[in-house]
Design a protein around this motif. Structure first.
Motif, short mmCIF file in Angstrom:
data_model
loop_
_atom_site.label_atom_id
_atom_site.label_comp_id
_atom_site.label_asym_id
_atom_site.label_seq_id
_atom_site.Cartn_x
_atom_site.Cartn_y
_atom_site.Cartn_z
N LEU A 136 0.86 -1.19 0.00
CA LEU A 136 0.00 0.00 0.00
C LEU A 136 0.89 1.23 0.00
O LEU A 136 1.76 1.38 0.86
N THR A 137 0.69 2.06 -1.00
CA THR A 137 1.34 3.37 -1.01
C THR A 137 0.23 4.41 -0.88
O THR A 137 -0.84 4.26 -1.47
N TYR A 138 0.50 5.43 -0.07
CA TYR A 138 -0.53 6.45 0.11
C TYR A 138 0.08 7.79 0.43
O TYR A 138 1.22 7.90 0.90
N LYS A 139 -0.72 8.80 0.14
CA LYS A 139 -0.37 10.17 0.48
C LYS A 139 -1.66 10.81 0.96
O LYS A 139 -2.68 10.76 0.28
N VAL A 140 -1.59 11.38 2.17
CA VAL A 140 -2.76 12.04 2.76
C VAL A 140 -2.37 13.46 3.15
O VAL A 140 -1.20 13.75 3.39
N PRO A 141 -3.35 14.34 3.24
CA PRO A 141 -3.06 15.72 3.65
C PRO A 141 -2.41 15.75 5.04
O PRO A 141 -2.72 14.92 5.91
N ALA A 142 -1.51 16.69 5.24
CA ALA A 142 -0.81 16.82 6.52
C ALA A 142 -1.77 17.17 7.66
O ALA A 142 -1.55 16.78 8.81
N GLU A 143 -2.79 17.91 7.36
CA GLU A 143 -3.76 18.31 8.38
C GLU A 143 -5.14 17.75 8.02
O GLU A 143 -5.48 17.68 6.84
N PRO A 144 -5.92 17.32 8.95
CA PRO A 144 -5.58 17.27 10.37
C PRO A 144 -4.65 16.09 10.68
O PRO A 144 -4.87 14.98 10.19
N ALA A 145 -3.65 16.35 11.49
CA ALA A 145 -2.66 15.33 11.84
C ALA A 145 -3.31 14.13 12.53
O ALA A 145 -2.85 12.99 12.38
N LYS A 146 -4.38 14.39 13.24
CA LYS A 146 -5.08 13.33 13.98
C LYS A 146 -5.50 12.19 13.04
O LYS A 146 -5.34 11.02 13.37
N LYS A 147 -6.00 12.54 11.88
CA LYS A 147 -6.44 11.51 10.92
C LYS A 147 -5.25 10.73 10.36
O LYS A 147 -5.32 9.51 10.19
N ARG A 148 -4.18 11.45 10.07
CA ARG A 148 -2.98 10.80 9.52
C ARG A 148 -2.40 9.82 10.54
O ARG A 148 -2.03 8.70 10.20
N VAL A 149 -2.34 10.24 11.81
CA VAL A 149 -1.81 9.39 12.87
C VAL A 149 -2.73 8.18 13.09
O VAL A 149 -2.25 7.05 13.27
N ALA A 150 -4.03 8.39 13.05
CA ALA A 150 -4.98 7.28 13.21
C ALA A 150 -4.79 6.25 12.10
O ALA A 150 -4.86 5.03 12.35
N LEU A 151 -4.56 6.72 10.89
CA LEU A 151 -4.32 5.82 9.75
C LEU A 151 -3.05 5.01 9.99
O LEU A 151 -3.04 3.79 9.81
N TRP A 152 -1.97 5.68 10.40
CA TRP A 152 -0.71 5.00 10.68
C TRP A 152 -0.90 3.95 11.76
O TRP A 152 -0.45 2.81 11.62
N VAL A 196 -9.14 0.55 4.14
CA VAL A 196 -8.19 1.63 4.42
C VAL A 196 -8.08 2.54 3.20
O VAL A 196 -8.05 3.77 3.32
N GLU A 197 -8.04 1.93 2.03
CA GLU A 197 -7.96 2.69 0.78
C GLU A 197 -9.16 3.63 0.67
O GLU A 197 -9.02 4.80 0.27
N ASN A 198 -10.33 3.16 1.04
CA ASN A 198 -11.53 3.98 1.03
C ASN A 198 -11.40 5.14 2.03
O ASN A 198 -11.78 6.27 1.72
N GLU A 199 -10.88 4.85 3.22
CA GLU A 199 -10.66 5.90 4.22
C GLU A 199 -9.72 6.98 3.69
O GLU A 199 -9.93 8.17 3.93
N ILE A 200 -8.68 6.55 3.01
CA ILE A 200 -7.71 7.49 2.46
C ILE A 200 -8.39 8.42 1.46
O ILE A 200 -8.16 9.63 1.46
N SER A 201 -9.26 7.86 0.63
CA SER A 201 -10.02 8.68 -0.33
C SER A 201 -10.89 9.69 0.41
O SER A 201 -10.97 10.85 0.01
N GLU A 202 -11.54 9.25 1.48
CA GLU A 202 -12.40 10.15 2.27
C GLU A 202 -11.59 11.26 2.93
O GLU A 202 -12.14 12.31 3.26
N MET A 203 -10.28 11.02 3.14
CA MET A 203 -9.41 12.03 3.72
C MET A 203 -8.84 12.96 2.64
O MET A 203 -7.97 13.78 2.92
N ALA A 204 -9.33 12.83 1.41
CA ALA A 204 -8.82 13.57 0.25
C ALA A 204 -7.37 13.18 -0.06
O ALA A 204 -6.58 14.00 -0.52
N GLY A 205 -7.06 11.90 0.20
CA GLY A 205 -5.72 11.41 -0.10
C GLY A 205 -5.73 10.53 -1.33
O GLY A 205 -6.77 10.34 -1.97
N GLU A 206 -4.56 10.00 -1.64
CA GLU A 206 -4.40 9.12 -2.80
C GLU A 206 -3.72 7.84 -2.33
O GLU A 206 -2.88 7.87 -1.42
#
Length: 180
Positions: free
Chosen positions: A9-25, A56-66
């Motif tokens: 899995l490769t992904y890129k998510v917005p830096a903010e909000p950090a809470k979502k990025r950390v939850a994903l990790w 998880v891939e779906n969550e990343i999309s919902e976070m406006a990530g790729e």
């Protein structure tokens, strides 16, 4: 040797909000994923992992990530061994932490025994602590896909903790025996 397939899995998510990025990790680490670098992780190929990574891939999309999810194999045995070593190292880190908590448990039983503190309340507290250790080891085992080096030691240490608590419990029962 049988070739091992992994899900990458490769992904890129917005830096903010950090809470979502950390939850994903945390979620990916909680599945046992090994990070090759930021935003790039691997899991052994199983139907369960594939399903969970699709979510998880779906969550990343919902976070406006790729994200991109691929099935892959190592180029050669040396690369496969490197990946497996990373999985084992991650689990061994958890086993080391677990073994430290077992040491704390053993010290607590020793302290109570030394003080002749044989009460039902203390036994109950130690029983709760042992159940936490048992549950924790079970969680680590589920993520130990390739048999980390410290797995057997952790198993033996837990058995030792169980035996210590059994012995302590017998001392509590003896101390409160109404027939004495």
């Amino acid at each position: 040797m049988e070739t091992k397939n992994w899900l990458l899995l490769t992904y890129k998510v917005p830096a903010e909000p950090a809470k979502k990025r950390v939850a994903l990790w945390r979620r990916l680490k909680g599945m046992g994923a090994v990070y090759l670098q930021n935003g790039v992780c691997l899991l052994p190929r199983t139907d369960d992992h594939a399903r969970r990574l699709k979510m998880v891939e779906n969550e990343i999309s919902e976070m406006a990530g790729e994200s991109v999810l691929l099935e892959t194999v190592a180029l050669d045995q040396a690369q496969e061994n490197k990946v497996i070593a990373r999985f084992k190292a991650d689990r061994d880190e958890e086993y080391v932490e677990f073994l430290g908590k077992c040491k704390d448990f053993e010290a607590e039983i020793a302290k109570e025994t030394e003080a002749n503190h044989f009460t039902y309340a203390e036994l109950e507290e130690n029983d709760v602590d042992l159940k936490k250790l048992q549950s924790w080891l079970e969680k680590i085992r589920k993520l130990d896909f390739y048999g980390a080096n410290l797995a057997d030691e952790a198993e033996q240490r837990l058995k030792h903790c169980e035996a210590l608590l059994d012995s302590y419990a017998q001392r509590v029962f003896d101390a409160h025996d109404e027939n004495q």
